[in-house]
Scaffold this motif. Sequence first.
Motif, short mmCIF file in Angstrom:
data_model
loop_
_atom_site.label_atom_id
_atom_site.label_comp_id
_atom_site.label_asym_id
_atom_site.label_seq_id
_atom_site.Cartn_x
_atom_site.Cartn_y
_atom_site.Cartn_z
N ASP A 393 -0.21 6.36 2.93
CA ASP A 393 1.09 6.67 2.33
C ASP A 393 1.24 8.15 2.01
O ASP A 393 2.33 8.73 2.16
CB ASP A 393 1.29 5.83 1.07
CG ASP A 393 1.50 4.36 1.37
OD1 ASP A 393 1.85 4.05 2.53
OD2 ASP A 393 1.32 3.52 0.47
N LYS A 453 3.35 -9.96 6.51
CA LYS A 453 4.13 -8.96 5.77
C LYS A 453 3.45 -7.60 5.81
O LYS A 453 4.10 -6.56 6.02
CB LYS A 453 4.33 -9.41 4.33
CG LYS A 453 5.24 -8.47 3.52
CD LYS A 453 5.45 -8.98 2.11
CE LYS A 453 6.46 -8.10 1.37
NZ LYS A 453 6.07 -6.68 1.34
N ARG A 454 2.14 -7.58 5.61
CA ARG A 454 1.43 -6.30 5.62
C ARG A 454 1.48 -5.65 7.00
O ARG A 454 1.66 -4.43 7.12
CB ARG A 454 -0.03 -6.51 5.20
CG ARG A 454 -0.20 -6.84 3.73
CD ARG A 454 -1.66 -6.83 3.33
NE ARG A 454 -2.25 -5.50 3.48
CZ ARG A 454 -3.55 -5.25 3.40
NH1 ARG A 454 -4.40 -6.25 3.17
NH2 ARG A 454 -4.02 -4.03 3.54
N SER A 456 3.85 -6.19 9.22
CA SER A 456 5.25 -5.78 9.42
C SER A 456 5.52 -4.44 8.74
O SER A 456 6.25 -3.58 9.27
CB SER A 456 6.21 -6.84 8.89
OG SER A 456 6.08 -8.04 9.63
N ASP A 457 4.94 -4.25 7.55
CA ASP A 457 5.10 -2.98 6.85
C ASP A 457 4.50 -1.83 7.65
O ASP A 457 5.09 -0.74 7.72
CB ASP A 457 4.44 -3.05 5.47
CG ASP A 457 5.20 -3.95 4.51
OD1 ASP A 457 6.37 -4.27 4.79
OD2 ASP A 457 4.60 -4.34 3.48
N GLU A 460 6.82 -1.21 10.64
CA GLU A 460 8.08 -0.57 10.21
C GLU A 460 7.87 0.89 9.86
O GLU A 460 8.63 1.77 10.29
CB GLU A 460 8.64 -1.34 9.02
CG GLU A 460 9.99 -0.81 8.55
CD GLU A 460 10.56 -1.59 7.38
OE1 GLU A 460 11.57 -1.15 6.82
OE2 GLU A 460 9.99 -2.65 7.05
N LYS A 461 6.83 1.19 9.07
CA LYS A 461 6.56 2.58 8.71
C LYS A 461 6.22 3.41 9.94
O LYS A 461 6.68 4.55 10.08
CB LYS A 461 5.41 2.64 7.70
CG LYS A 461 5.75 2.14 6.32
CD LYS A 461 4.54 2.21 5.40
CE LYS A 461 4.87 1.68 4.01
NZ LYS A 461 3.69 1.71 3.11
#
Length: 482
Positions: A393, A453-454, A456-457, A460-461
Amino acid sequence: MASMSQRLVHLDLKGAAPKLSYLEKIFPLIEQWGATGLIMEYEDMFPYHGNLSEVASSQAYSVEEVKKILHMAEQHNLEVVPLVQTFGHFEFVLKHETFAKIREIPKYPTSLCPCHPDAIPIVTAMLDQVLEMHPKTRWFHIGCDEVYHLGRCDLCRRKMADENLTTQQLFFGHVKTVATYIKAHYPTITPIVWDDMFRFAAVKDLKTSGLGDLVEPMIWHYLSSFLLPENLFDNLCTVFRDIWVASAFKGATGVCASMTNISFHVENHLSWLRLIDEKGSKFNSIRGFAITGWQRYDHFAVMCELLPVAIPSLALCLSVAKQGVFTQDILMHISNQLEFKPGLPLNPYQCQIPTECRYPGSDVYAAMIDWIHTQAKCDQFLQSDTLCSWMNDYNIERGFVNLMHIEPIVTEATNILARLCEVQIKIQKSMEPIFSDETVTEWIQTYLEPKSKRLSDVVEKGQKVLGRVNFEGFEEKMSQDM
């Protein structure tokens, strides 16, 4: 060796309770493999009514369904022993506001307070409703294991002080009250109780407990290397004529396990057989095995191995318990019966060869094999140095990225995500004929969706980074050319 004739298969219904159509398919197999009965741990799947109606889950079996289960069991010579927790592991009752008043510790819905004036009436009302539907039962399991925080509330402390009681004696007193009620109202029934809460009790306390003529202890241990107190059997035989032992065929190797390590459970049974051979003569009888199959570690835990994936383990454990040995012939027989090709893996977590099988619920087994391999690949990726180093991040927020690393990360995440979607469809399709929609949804949302979900994140990022950097680089190049 003391006489030993019973082999009871434990069906834990506090998670993933099977549809009757599935039980109808496996009861004949359970009989064939050597079972003589079933321990039905109903928990909130029993159709409690009246003042107890709140205890019954919205998915609870109906009265007619319970009657049909009992009829199917009788057809296959399987004696049903109901199990209703009456002390510890009482979460399925104590979680409701109506019954919170009888908690030992108000904020913990784990154990009831044995001194609360409403505790025994609630417990006996449950016993009456269950026993009314089981008129042929000879044994009734009242649980009483892992009674945490015993003697902590004001009522219990006052009673212990007034009567000069230890927490051990407080425990014995409640068990005696429950067992005495059963004996008084159902004289042909013998209560069974888990042993762990009096494993370390002094012989004098066991003798003065009054339980010797009331209950039969069930000694449970699920490891291959036994950690039971060395003098346990010597102590118990001074008070109890008959005992049970409890092994496991699933649900004892990890709270989040998806597949069953059969080797672990076979070794547990072999260890029990050796111990029974050594200690059995101390008792009038060791009634037999209760072969447990836990579906959750407690009422609030996630589901662990589903029953269909553990059917091969159950088949081998029953065979070992019945025949007293484990041989390659037994393994080959069960493997052929369940149509495993190239053969039944004793530890599916270590199996790298594609496996085919055919038995009631084998589609769930196959889907879970796909899941554990895909899950391992997913976890390896999500915990990889590559992802942590080049797509953390901190770097992304500051645009400090190198497309040479981002592109393959996004590609791998996309591929694993697509594979997870395929596995989800396979799991859902395999579970739907056996379990309720709520069970299928719970399993997918507990295990699979967090991984999706993880991933997909990450995708997406990564795609945002790729789109932004590519576009900004294109604009810069255009301005230089002009």
